[in-house]
Design a protein around this motif. Sequence first.
Motif, PDB file in Angstrom:
ATOM      1  N   THR A 141       0.819  -1.214   0.000  1.00 44.44           N
ATOM      2  CA  THR A 141       0.000   0.000   0.000  1.00 44.44           C
ATOM      3  C   THR A 141       0.854   1.264   0.000  1.00 44.44           C
ATOM      4  O   THR A 141       0.340   2.353  -0.241  1.00 44.44           O
TER       5      THR A 141
ATOM      6  N   GLU B 222      -1.955  -2.948  -3.902  1.00 46.13           N
ATOM      7  CA  GLU B 222      -2.869  -3.316  -2.825  1.00 46.13           C
ATOM      8  C   GLU B 222      -3.690  -4.549  -3.135  1.00 46.13           C
ATOM      9  O   GLU B 222      -4.056  -5.301  -2.228  1.00 46.13           O
ATOM     10  N   PHE B 223      -3.957  -4.790  -4.416  1.00 49.37           N
ATOM     11  CA  PHE B 223      -4.898  -5.837  -4.792  1.00 49.37           C
ATOM     12  C   PHE B 223      -4.219  -7.006  -5.494  1.00 49.37           C
ATOM     13  O   PHE B 223      -3.009  -6.971  -5.776  1.00 49.37           O
TER      14      PHE B 223
ATOM     15  N   GLN C 166      -6.840  -3.512   2.554  1.00 47.78           N
ATOM     16  CA  GLN C 166      -7.222  -3.984   1.225  1.00 47.78           C
ATOM     17  C   GLN C 166      -8.691  -3.639   1.032  1.00 47.78           C
ATOM     18  O   GLN C 166      -9.568  -4.305   1.579  1.00 47.78           O
ATOM     19  N   SER C 167      -8.914  -2.556   0.278  1.00 47.76           N
ATOM     20  CA  SER C 167     -10.258  -2.010   0.107  1.00 47.76           C
ATOM     21  C   SER C 167     -10.825  -1.659   1.480  1.00 47.76           C
ATOM     22  O   SER C 167     -10.159  -1.005   2.278  1.00 47.76           O
TER      23      SER C 167
ATOM     24  N   PRO D  46      -4.540   2.685  -4.671  1.00 47.73           N
ATOM     25  CA  PRO D  46      -4.102   1.540  -5.483  1.00 47.73           C
ATOM     26  C   PRO D  46      -3.937   1.899  -6.945  1.00 47.73           C
ATOM     27  O   PRO D  46      -4.715   2.686  -7.498  1.00 47.73           O
TER      28      PRO D  46
ATOM     29  N   LYS E 214      -6.901  -2.588  -9.572  1.00 47.53           N
ATOM     30  CA  LYS E 214      -7.822  -3.374  -8.755  1.00 47.53           C
ATOM     31  C   LYS E 214      -8.187  -4.661  -9.478  1.00 47.53           C
ATOM     32  O   LYS E 214      -8.134  -4.739 -10.689  1.00 47.53           O
TER      33      LYS E 214
END
Length: 475
Positions: free
Chosen positions: A93, A98-99, A411-412, A472, A475
Motif C-alpha cells: 500500500t 494493494e490488490f 485492502q479495500s 491503489p 484493482k
Amino acid sequence: MKLNRFLIALFLPFFILKPVSYGKDRVSQMPNLIILLADDLGYGELGCQGNQEIPTPNIDDIAKKGVRFSQGYVTAPNCSPSRAGLLTGKYGTRFGHEFNPTGAKNEEPGFGLPLSQQTIADSLQMAGYVNGLIGKWHLGGTAPYHPFRRGFDEFFGFTHEGHYFVPEPWKGTTTWLRRKVLPGGGQGIRTFGKVIYSTHLGNEPDYDANNPIVRGSQPVLEEEYFTDAITRESVDFIDRHANKPFFLFVSYNAVHSPLQAADKYMKKFKHIEDIQRRIFAAMLANLDDSVGDIMKKIEKEDLENDTLVFFLSDNGGPTKELTSSNLPLRGGKGQMYEGGIRVPFLFQWPGKVPAGKTYDRPVLSTDIFATIHAAAGVSKPKGEYIESYDLLPYLTGKHKEDPHEWLYWRQSHKAAFRVGDMKILRQSPKKWELYDLAKDPSETKDLSKEMPERLDLLYAGWEKINGNMVEPLFK
C-alpha cells in the motif's frame, strides 16, 4: 508498554520509522540466500505447527535447525500484494500494490509490481549475487514486469496466479475441479475416473490461459508434476552456482488450487476418507519431500553453514477451497483475521541462528528483506519507508524489544492494525473489532464494546499510518 510508546509517537508532528539495521563491514564470505515460499499453506498444517495428520519432516527440520516464528505475518491476505511486500521490504500500500490480479488482469498494462520499486534481487544482483526465481511470479504478466527486468538472472516458471500441475489430460494425478454445474447437470460432487467435480465454490479459474510455463521467456512443455519440476530446477541451479554466492527464490504453487496430486502420494494417504482432504495431504507431502531434496543438495555441496534459508507461506489457507487449516486461528485467505495474515514462518542459518528456538513476538515477511541485506553486507535501497528489520539481533538476544511497534494492513474496506498484543480489524465496511491476541489468539471475543477508548486509540493509529499510504494503482 509498546502501546503507550506508540500512542505518544502517534501525536508527534511527523511519524518517524525505526531505521533498518545493516552491518557496516562486508562479510568476508557472502552467504547463499534461499527463500522457500509455499502458496496458500495454512498456519496449522505443518508438523512443527501442531498438525499430526500430515507428516512434514523436511520442513519441520528447518525449525529444528533454526527458528520457528509463532507470530509470523505477511503484508496482505492474498498472493500478489503479499509477494510485493516480501520482495521490496515494504507494505504494498506504500506504492499502490494493494490488490490481487487474477486471470486476464495479469496481462493488462500497469498490473504488476511498480517499476519504481527496487526488489531484493535488484540490490543483490548489484552486489555480485547470481539470482534465480523458480516457480510462480504473480507480480506482472507483461514484458516490463518480467523477472529478468526485476533483478533475476534466471527464471523458470509462470507469471500468473496459478497453474495446473501437469498438462491436460492430467495423467498420473487425481484432480479435484470446481464447477457451477456438474458434467451432465446437477449440484454436489461427482467422480469420473480420477477427476472429481464439485459445485461447492463455483468454477475453477482458467489458470493456464495465456500463462505458459517458460524457461527465461520461452515457453516449454513441462510434463513432470510441477512441484517436482520446481525442485529439479532449484537443485540444478544450486549445482551450477555452488561456487559463487547465489540468491534462490523457490516460489512453489503448491498447495494452491487446482487440487491435483500425484498418484504415488495419493497412495500414502488412502486412509483419509475425505477425498478433497486426501488430495491436499498428498500435495503437501509432495511439497515437503521437495523441500527436503533442496536442503539435501545444500548439505551435499557442503553449503549448509554458508546458506541462510527462510520458509513461509504467502498467506493463510483457503479452508473451504483446499481444506488448508489455519487452526487455532480464526479466518483464512482474503480475511484480516489472524488466519488470513499469520502464516508458517521458519528461518535456518546454522551457527548464526539458535537451533530449535521458537520466537513468540510478531515479525513480518518484510523482515526477510532487511535480514538478507544485513547478512549479505549489502547497502539498503534508498527510500523513506522500509518497514523491514534485521531479525538476527532479536533472535540472539541483542535486542530485547519487539521488532515492530505496529503492524498495518489495508485492502479495500478490509483493514487491521496491531500494537503490542492489541489488534483492531475491519472485515466488513463499517464495523471495527478489537481483540487481545495475548489472551485470545483465536479472536473469539470482540472487546470493542467493552474497551471503546482502546478501540478509538488504535483506530487513530491506523488512520495516522494510513495517511502515508497511496491509492491503489490497479484493482
